[in-house]
Motif scaffolding. Structure first.
Motif, PDB file in Angstrom:
ATOM      1  N   LYS A  45     -26.961  87.723  91.399  1.00 37.98           N
ATOM      2  CA  LYS A  45     -26.102  87.848  90.229  1.00 37.98           C
ATOM      3  C   LYS A  45     -24.814  88.534  90.642  1.00 37.98           C
ATOM      4  O   LYS A  45     -24.822  89.510  91.394  1.00 37.98           O
ATOM      5  N   LYS A  46     -23.723  88.050  90.126  1.00 38.68           N
ATOM      6  CA  LYS A  46     -22.445  88.700  90.373  1.00 38.68           C
ATOM      7  C   LYS A  46     -22.341  89.915  89.461  1.00 38.68           C
ATOM      8  O   LYS A  46     -22.724  89.850  88.290  1.00 38.68           O
ATOM      9  N   PRO A  47     -21.848  91.048  89.961  1.00 42.37           N
ATOM     10  CA  PRO A  47     -21.708  92.213  89.086  1.00 42.37           C
ATOM     11  C   PRO A  47     -20.693  91.943  87.988  1.00 42.37           C
ATOM     12  O   PRO A  47     -19.652  91.337  88.224  1.00 42.37           O
TER      13      PRO A  47
END
Length: 53
Positions: free
Chosen positions: A13-15
């Motif tokens: 997941k991208k922050p």
């Protein structure tokens, strides 16, 4: 038998970007530091005799 095994990996997941203008959160020790500072101020005022005690 191992030829039929499909290996899965976690989806990275991208922050999430922080919304602009949001204040940074205080560290968990900040309230305790504030209480200690307040206690030192009260002690200093008492020792200087400004409260008339």
């Amino acid at each position: 038998m191992s030829d039929n095994v499909v290996k899965f990996r976690k989806i990275e997941k991208k922050p999430e970007p922080k919304p602009p203008g949001k204040k940074p959160e205080l560290p968990s020790w900040a309230p305790f530091a504030g209480l200690i500072a307040l206690a030192l101020v009260i002690y200093g005022v008492q020792q200087s005799g400004l409260l008339g005690g």
